[in-house]
Design a protein around this motif. Structure first.
Motif: not given
Length: 555
Positions: A63-67, A72-78, A172-180
């Motif tokens: 669940l933590d990984a899914a969250v 990350a998807a929300l953050v990368t979309r601003g 999340p993918s590595a780039p998305s994880r880093q941004q998160l």
């Protein structure tokens, strides 16, 4: 959105311990750290027919990984701190993922029942200035994603529609994880931040937005967890939509506090619900009084259903009957906790420990402030005479319930309703209670001051329907009331004075309302034709006089 409660109130309740540093995300992270490989959340078995995805059983780690992936998807979309995220999903692991992802990034959740349609959704997204809409492709062949996309074209603030496809708990993918991670490193979440904006129907329309902080949600959840005596060993079956008080305060947040297993159920189907009770070995659930009564009336169902794992059930959304509570406890051995709650923060609870006698517990609640009667001594309750304004204290007195305390919301969302909280912090609930007991230590529910119809645990505002039905060419005058129903608690009845020379039918009225794209659960299911409506000289409608008359037509 600014923090919700004033500093003086925060200082007061923090000093008493009623409010703490806990947030939804901090509770979640603590559970993941404690038991990462324990099952955290379970999908309903009918998920393939419901949304098209396969049922999932996620551990706390999964669940933590899914969250993290959704966060990350929300953050990368601003999406950032205190931005509003709309969510329309059925009870599922996906809904839990969405709620926790929004909390993780410090955004504000505004959840919608899956029954809501274009009219309600567009209004609520507009009022909250929602930035993203999270949903699924469809629910029972209703195209939720398509509707959300249509709404996004109407609401300037809505930038994105995210469609969850049930594709597993991978992170999340590595780039998305880093941004998160970079985003979270700079995030400072205050427990006084707004966590959610839920919606409640009053006597006026449209619905009222109820912003809530982590502080007041946690106060409610603590009472509900203690009432149910939940521990990490419990298995909680959740049939109430996670969109308001029952779903969040009664089930989801107590689950997070205790670290037990949450089993999702949606939409309510008795056969599936009973199968889940047995197969998952549920120890606690919350059901509507009408369902409890229905089960007690079905000897065959009880005989063929193994309820031995249940130790407690909660019930609310409508008054309990003493006979039903007594029969349930005798036949099943599971105690009944009586709840009376609201999105605004009314949180009355009557447990077997507080009131052992099931007949008394079905109608009475401990009166906070009287020694030895309250689960949470920081909650203050009082009754006010609606005519004189006098504060009542004598046994037998009846008045409107007012409350203040750490479970109370701060205010309605701007533009959705007038305030019902006075300068001293007392909230007028609109509910009539009577003081009972030798020492005045109990409150007994009498009636609603407001005209809300509660159908299957969901509130319906008659005024909204009355305003629309008044525009029908065959309707000269109209009142909408609730009529008792054994299955749903109440059903909606339109009482109509026809215009001369017309004879409106129930189908006419329903078709008229459908064209206005309102939710189907609000549609009238009864019709009564009358010559006139009972009104005072001032024009005020006397709805109580309508309640005693039988309806003349049914759906």
């Amino acid at each position: 959105m600014p923090t919700l409660h004033p500093p003086a109130l925060v200082a007061q309740y923090r000093a008493t311990g009623a409010w703490t540093d806990d947030t939804v995300d901090s509770l979640f992270r603590a559970r993941v750290a404690e038991t990462p490989d324990r099952i955290a959340v379970v999908d309903p078995p009918n998920k393939p027919a419901l949304t098209g995805g396969e049922p999932q059983r996620w551990t706390w780690r999964e669940l933590d990984a899914a969250v993290d992936r959704l966060a990350a998807a929300l953050v990368t979309r601003g999406v950032g701190h205190q931005d509003v995220v709309a969510v329309q999903l059925p009870n599922s692991v996906d809904l839990v993922q969405a709620v926790l992802a929004v909390s993780r990034i410090g955004a504000v959740l505004t959840p919608f029942p899956v029954q809501f349609r274009e009219r309600e959704l567009a209004h609520m997204c507009q009022v909250t200035e929602a930035t993203v809409f999270i949903t699924c492709q469809q629910v029972n062949n209703r195209p939720l994603a398509e509707v959300a996309s249509q709404i996004s074209a109407q609401v300037p603030s809505l930038r994105r529609v995210l469609v969850l496809r049930g594709d597993g708990p991978a992170g999340p993918s590595a780039p998305s994880r880093q941004q998160l991670q970079q985003y979270l490193a700079g995030l400072r979440t205050d427990p006084n931040d707004c966590f959610s904006i839920c919606w409640t129907s009053g006597t006026e329309a449209p619905p009222k937005g109820v912003p809530r902080s982590h502080y007041d949600w946690m106060a409610i959840a603590r009472v509900c967890r203690e009432s149910a005596r939940l521990t990490a060993d419990d298995i909680v079956l959740s049939p109430f939509p996670m969109v308001n008080m029952a779903g969040f305060g009664g089930l989801m947040l107590p689950w997070l506090m205790s670290g037990c297993t949450l089993v999702q159920h949606h939409p309510f189907e008795l056969e599936i619900f009973l199968d889940q009770l047995q197969s998952e070995r549920a120890t606690y659930t919350i059901i509507a009084p009408a369902l409890m009564a229905r089960l007690m009336d079905s000897e065959e169902t009880l005989r063929n259903t193994d309820l031995s794992s249940l130790r407690l059930i909660g019930s609310g959304s409508a008054p309990l009957t003493a006979e039903t509570v007594a029969a349930w406890e005798k036949e099943t051995g599971a105690g009944v906790v009586n709840f009376f709650g609201s999105n605004e923060g009314t949180c009355l609870v009557s447990t077997p420990e507080q009131i052992p006698d099931p007949y008394e517990r079905s109608v009475r609640f401990p009166r906070s402030g009287v020694a030895g009667t309250s689960l949470d001594g920081s909650m203050e309750l009082r009754l006010r005479d609606r005519d004189t304004g006098e504060i009542l204290s004598a046994p037998g007195a009846e008045g409107e319930l007012e409350l203040r305390g750490p479970t109370l919301f701060a205010h309605y969302l701007a533009g959705t309703s007038e305030s019902y909280i006075d300068a001293d912090g007392w909230f007028r609930t609109g509910d009539l209670f009577r003081i009972e007991g030798e020492h005045g230590q109990y409150l007994a529910y009498v009636d609603r001051v407001k005209d809300i119809i509660i159908r299957g645990g969901i509130n319906i505002a008659p005024a909204e329907l009355e305003a629309m039905l008044a525009a029908h060419p065959s309707v000269a005058d109209v009142a909408v009331i609730g009529v008792h129903d054994d299955e749903m608690g109440e059903r909606t009845c339109a009482v109509v004075v026809p215009t001369p020379g017309t004879t409106p039918t129930l189908k006419d009225l329903v078709d008229f309302l459908r064209r206005k794209k309102i939710s189907s659960y609000k549609l009238p299911e009864r019709l009564r034709i009358v010559d006139s409506l009972p009104r005072l000289p001032s024009g005020k409608l006397l709805k109580r006089q309508l309640q005693v008359q039988p309806e003349s037509a049914r759906a």
